[in-house]
Write a protein that holds these residues in place. Structure first.
Motif, PDB file in Angstrom:
ATOM      1  N   VAL A 178      20.231 -17.898  31.876  1.00 46.02           N
ATOM      2  CA  VAL A 178      21.559 -17.755  32.486  1.00 46.02           C
ATOM      3  C   VAL A 178      22.620 -18.079  31.439  1.00 46.02           C
ATOM      4  N   ASN A 179      23.863 -17.745  31.780  1.00 46.11           N
ATOM      5  CA  ASN A 179      24.981 -18.151  30.930  1.00 46.11           C
ATOM      6  C   ASN A 179      25.170 -19.652  31.106  1.00 46.11           C
ATOM      7  N   SER A 189      28.046 -17.966  36.436  1.00 51.57           N
ATOM      8  CA  SER A 189      27.688 -16.587  36.770  1.00 51.57           C
ATOM      9  C   SER A 189      28.163 -15.642  35.673  1.00 51.57           C
ATOM     10  N   ASP A 190      27.674 -14.418  35.741  1.00 50.31           N
ATOM     11  CA  ASP A 190      28.086 -13.409  34.763  1.00 50.31           C
ATOM     12  C   ASP A 190      29.602 -13.248  34.738  1.00 50.31           C
ATOM     13  N   PHE A 307      19.818 -12.978  25.634  1.00 57.43           N
ATOM     14  CA  PHE A 307      19.421 -12.205  26.812  1.00 57.43           C
ATOM     15  C   PHE A 307      18.478 -11.061  26.476  1.00 57.43           C
ATOM     16  N   ALA A 370      30.945 -14.685  24.346  1.00 59.79           N
ATOM     17  CA  ALA A 370      31.239 -15.024  25.734  1.00 59.79           C
ATOM     18  C   ALA A 370      31.714 -16.466  25.776  1.00 59.79           C
ATOM     19  N   PRO A 381      23.357 -18.666  26.007  1.00 60.72           N
ATOM     20  CA  PRO A 381      22.321 -18.257  26.964  1.00 60.72           C
ATOM     21  C   PRO A 381      21.217 -19.309  26.973  1.00 60.72           C
ATOM     22  N   ARG A 426      23.902  -7.330  40.232  1.00 55.01           N
ATOM     23  CA  ARG A 426      22.750  -8.146  39.853  1.00 55.01           C
ATOM     24  C   ARG A 426      22.754  -9.423  40.680  1.00 55.01           C
ATOM     25  N   TRP A 428      22.989 -13.095  41.983  1.00 55.39           N
ATOM     26  CA  TRP A 428      24.086 -14.021  41.758  1.00 55.39           C
ATOM     27  C   TRP A 428      23.531 -15.432  41.529  1.00 55.39           C
TER      28      TRP A 428
END
Length: 946
Positions: A178-179, A189-190, A307, A370, A381, A426, A428
């Motif tokens: 995950v982030n 979350s993304d 990722f 990010a 990540p 995608r 959550w």
RNA sequence: GGGCGCAUAGCUCAGUUGGUUAGAGUGCUGCGUUGACAUCGCAGAGGUCAGAGGUUCGAUCCCUCUUGCGCCCACCA
């Protein structure tokens, strides 16, 4: 009913708000005027975060939603606007942690419950500020229904929703990449991982890894070839070269990959590379994920920290080696770099690679990093144990709700984005490793802590219990485990948007079967900025459909974002360009700020606020100042009306609506009281505007509606009708028109309109003032009679207006003293009756003396300026001022213009246009041509006599 | 890599079913204060509607391409 000379919002706004609130006027239960045919209107405010103060975006939300709410309330719809605030998990926790840090405190030392006490205290403080600001903005929300996402009943809704999804198998736990925000120490979350469009300044390092050969199997183990000795790769003869933007992650590499179609590397697949620093061997594998054209075509694979590599690692059964800890420091797997911060490690490892002759080159490179939405930290990540929500079916339902029209999105273009996002949705990540928020309602059996995707133990007993309360969890667990079982609640909290997703119904009492829920669900409208379409709106629709079986609202209206003059988002880092709504309110008043925001743009378009910093250091915005002037204009118009009405003494009765103003309904030639052209005209114009405003508001075109009212009030009412009232007064109509304008404008400028209206109410009688407040009075309705029959009056009045403007124009051109009255002769043709009726008005407004002559035809005086207006000719015999030669030139010029215009129209009519265009359009052109011919004849005739 | 939006007067922006005369605010120019308002009034100047092509009798508006900005989504190290 005295009014101050200038409108001062500071003397009015708080008092008016208190008046409304004290009397409960914001509650649907207290509405007086209700139109049975009007469907109810329910809207729930986008809950501001309890992180501090409101900004311009909130002001736009407030203005837009209050406009909607007040409009529907005045239309007679049963109207409810539900207020509330959001606990805003990450954002609030970050603010409080920062505050504590300033006091030298740390949440980990304090412990969870002590920390939460601090947050609750901060929440109270922030909530008070937000509430006061909301009231300043004039928001007509029912405060008795105020909600907070962490209220007991809303928390119950959250647990109920969670349990529903858990029991249905849609919520699951898994160990995944995950982030990860290494500052806030939580997964996000993304949507919360923000990437700069053009990337950020960084580097691309090209590095070579030695290959294992028959002659070299790695650095010598005798101590002479240590990493950093400069001899680590001594003896290696073959290398594979890769490019990376994150060299520190090579410590976690477990493969090198190339594209299977890449001829350059075909022979190398299956060989082994020796990982620098650590010396372990890594396989060279082939995978489609590699882009042959980028870098060297060979890529390092770090399955635990990227990722793409994560997916590759799973496909190729690679080892997952973590080299970073939760705060993004190198861990014990990082060998000599263990304990270093990731960026420090990067520097050192690059230096060491160079020393060992393994660094091939360094290039400047834009890296697409990010960053955490709240912390700004570079997202790492990370593989971790998280709770997820399966979105596939819910996403489909939400897409269908818009597809089949159950939900309408305004402006429509956002529907495309809606589908694109939902169709590719995608799962959550709903868990957060935070303390502030709704703790996940799952209790693990102590000692049996649930493993990945495993809800039961080996002997088949549940290892965890999802329940609405701890008591319920225990009650169930006792049956499986006996009375000695100990349960431990999951320590994670839910993403803040999980509770926001329930907002339209949790605020009304869901899941309990409350009266509000029955009455006011689904909502009518959801209004917010387009930036949280996915964060919030999509989640509400999915949750609403899944949990209540209904779309939570019919319409989604998206407003634009407030930006600085340079188009950037307003940020605290550039305070000189940012604007605080409270400063604007202090300077110009809430009504001005609101009117500006509502008329500044079109739906969904961003609003750029151009700030000037004055010499006193205060910020000024020209457009808001313009809106402030408008409020003052209205105020002074009201002052005039009140004064005039009082002068006449008797007249103080105004009837409700247009229906009651009998004289307006009476044809102009038969009425005793209202037979003047201006009266019929203003009544007709009023009806036009009422109809147009209603149409525009119903079509969400708020800016257009506001501008229309602005023009009507300023131009038609003030500049023309009030001026004409000075000549002959029709007090009831004057009052009625003002009353209508106030009602139209109230949703835009609630304070000044209510204040004026209350002043009128003090001194006037009549059914129009039977309502206790303007905000509860009916919104004007168009009256077909006045519109249809008023059309003729509008045509007549327009011709007179044109004549008056033409005379004024000539006066200015010939520099006639402003106060000097001049003679005039008007040949009015078919408009003779109209002009005769308006002769006094013309004398006043164009400063014409009493020798004014109006006839169908008048003999042209010699020394005169001629105004050719088509059917009407005006002569201004300005003796001594008129230079006949100059007048001849002027008329020649005008003649030339008309000739070319005639030529143009004739050419047009003789082209295919004349055959194919619709008759109405052709008729219009023919009329223009006829008009031009008339003017031409007028001027030619005049030129001959000169 | 895919997608969306914007480009109109000096500035900020409207212009929703394509009609030949493109609007507003603000700024600018000229004139004007005996009471509704100088937070004002009157008048005026100012635009080849980003560029090129196409559809049409007719395009600021519809289609295609180009240029320049802004944004969204996506696992090019």
């Amino acid at each position: 009913m005295e009014l101050a000379k200038a409108y001062d919002p500071t003397q009015v706004e708080d008092r008016i708000y208190a008046f409304w609130e004290k009397n409960g006027y914001f509650k649907p239960e207290t509405q007086i005027y209700l139109e049975p045919a009007e469907p109810q209107f329910v809207i729930t405010v986008p809950p501001p975060n309890v992180t501090g103060t409101l900004h311009m975006g909130h002001a736009l939300t407030a203005a837009t939603e209050d406009l909607m709410t007040r409009y529907h309330r005045m239309k007679g719809a049963r109207t409810l606007w539900v207020p509330g605030t959001d606990h805003a998990g990450i954002a609030t926790q970050a603010v409080v942690e920062k505050k504590l840090a300033r006091e030298g405190k740390d949440r980990r030392q304090m412990g969870r419950s002590a920390f939460l006490e601090e947050v609750w205290e901060f929440k109270e403080y922030s909530h008070t500020i937000i509430t006061n600001q909301s009231k300043k903005l004039g928001m007509s929300m029912d405060w008795e229904r105020e909600a907070f996402t962490m209220d007991e009943n809303l928390s119950f809704a959250v647990r109920t929703a969670f349990k529903h999804l858990y029991d249905k198998g849609l919520i699951y736990r898994d160990t995944r990449m995950v982030n990860w925000d290494p500052v806030q120490l939580t997964g996000v979350s993304d949507l919360e991982a923000i990437t700069e469009e053009d990337g950020e300044a960084g580097h691309l390092w090209t590095i070579r890894y030695p290959l294992q050969t028959n002659h070299w199997e790695g650095p010598a183990q005798d101590g002479t070839h240590e990493w950093g000795s400069g001899q680590w790769a001594e003896g290696a003869t073959r290398f594979i070269t890769i490019a990376t933007t994150r060299p520190e992650t090579l410590l976690g590499d477990t493969a090198i990959m190339v594209n299977p179609d890449d001829d350059r590397y075909k022979g190398l697949v299956g060989c082994r590379a020796i990982l620098p620093v650590l010396g372990r061997w890594t396989p060279i594998i082939a995978d489609e994920a590699v882009e042959m054209t980028f870098g060297t075509g060979a890529v390092k694979v770090t399955p635990a920290h990227d990722f793409t590599d994560y997916e590759v690692g799973k496909r190729h059964h690679l080892t997952f080696i973590e080299v970073l800890d939760a705060s993004a420091k190198m861990n014990e797997n990082a060998g000599p770099y263990a304990g270093l911060d990731r960026f420090e490690c990067r520097k050192r490892i690059v230096a060491d690679l160079q020393k060992e002759g393994l660094l091939v080159k360094v290039e400047d490179y834009r890296v697409r990093l990010a960053r955490g939405e709240r912390s700004g930290a570079v997202i790492e990540p990370r593989i971790s144990l998280q709770w997820f929500c399966d979105m596939k079916d819910m996403g489909k339902m939400a897409g269908d709700a818009v597809r089949d029209g159950r939900i309408k999105i305004v402006p429509e273009r956002f529907e495309k984005e809606w589908f694109r996002w939902l169709d590719n949705i995608r799962d959550w990540t709903i868990s957060r490793q935070l303390w502030w928020g709704h703790q996940i309602p799952v209790w693990h059996v102590e000692g049996e802590k649930a493993e990945v995707k495993r809800r039961t133990t080996d002997d088949g007993r549940p290892a965890e219990y999802c329940a609405l309360s701890e008591a319920e969890a225990y009650a169930t667990a006792f049956k499986d485990w006996g009375p000695d079982v100990t349960l431990v609640q999951d320590t994670d909290v839910l993403d803040t948007w999980f509770s926001s997703g329930l907002w339209p119904f949790s605020t009304l009492g869901w899941p309990r079967d409350t009266e509000d829920m029955r009455k006011y669900y689904p909502n009518t409208m959801l209004e917010t900025g387009y930036d949280i379409l996915f964060f919030w709106v999509a989640r509400m629709v999915m949750m609403g459909l899944e949990l209540t079986g209904k779309a939570p609202f019919d319409t989604v209206y998206l407003h634009g974002l407030i930006r600085q003059a340079d188009g950037k988002k307003m940020s605290k880092s550039r305070p000189e360009k940012a604007v605080d709504p409270l400063d604007m309110i202090a300077a110009y008043g809430t009504d001005a700020l609101r009117f500006y925001l509502l008329t500044a743009g079109a739906p969904g378009n961003d609003i750029k606020v151009d700030v000037r910093v004055g010499p006193d250091g205060k910020k000024a915005v020209d457009q808001i100042e313009g809106a402030r002037n408008f409020a003052n204009k209205l105020w002074n118009a009201a002052r005039f009306v009140i004064g005039k009405v009082r002068e006449t003494g008797e007249v103080s009765e105004v009837s409700e609506g247009v229906e009651g103003v009998s004289s307006v309904k009476t044809p102009p030639d038969t009425s005793d009281t209202i037979d003047t052209l201006p009266d019929v005209w203003i009544a007709a114009r009023t009806q036009q505007v009422v109809a147009d405003v209603r149409r525009l508001l119903d079509d969400y075109q708020y800016g257009e509606a506001g501008k229309l009212i602005y023009e009507f009030v300023w131009n038609d009412f003030c500049d023309w009708y009030l001026e004409l009232s000075k000549l002959s007064l029709n007090a009831p109509l004057l009052l009625h028109t003002l009353d209508t304008a106030l009602r139209l404008l109230h949703p835009f400028m609630p304070f000044v309109t209510e204040e004026i209206w209350q002043k009128l109410k003090e001194g006037m009688r009549g059914p129009a003032f039977d309502y206790p407040a303007l905000m509860l009075a009916p919104f004007p309705k168009p009256d077909q009679w006045s519109m249809v029959n008023g059309q003729w009056s509008i045509e007549q009045f327009t011709v007179v207006q044109e004549a008056i403007r033409a005379i004024r124009n000539m006066r200015a051109e010939y520099k006639v003293e402003p106060n000097k009255r001049i003679p005039a002769l008007i040949g009015a043709g078919v408009w003779t009756a109209t002009f005769t009726q308006m002769s006094e008005a013309i004398q006043m407004l164009a400063r014409v003396d009493d020798t004014l002559r109006i006839a169908e035809q008048v003999a042209a005086p010699n020394q005169a300026v001629t105004l050719a207006l088509g059917d009407v000719t005006v002569y201004l015999p300005m003796a001594g001022l008129v230079d006949l030669a100059a007048e001849r030139v002027r008329l020649q010029t005008e003649l030339g213009q008309i000739a070319s215009q005639i030529e143009k129209i004739e050419k047009l009519l003789n082209s295919d246009f004349g055959k194919r265009a619709p008759p109405a359009v052709i008729e219009k052109e023919k009329a223009r041509l006829a008009d031009a011919h008339t003017k031409q004849a007028q001027i030619q005739e005049r030129l001959q006599t000169l």
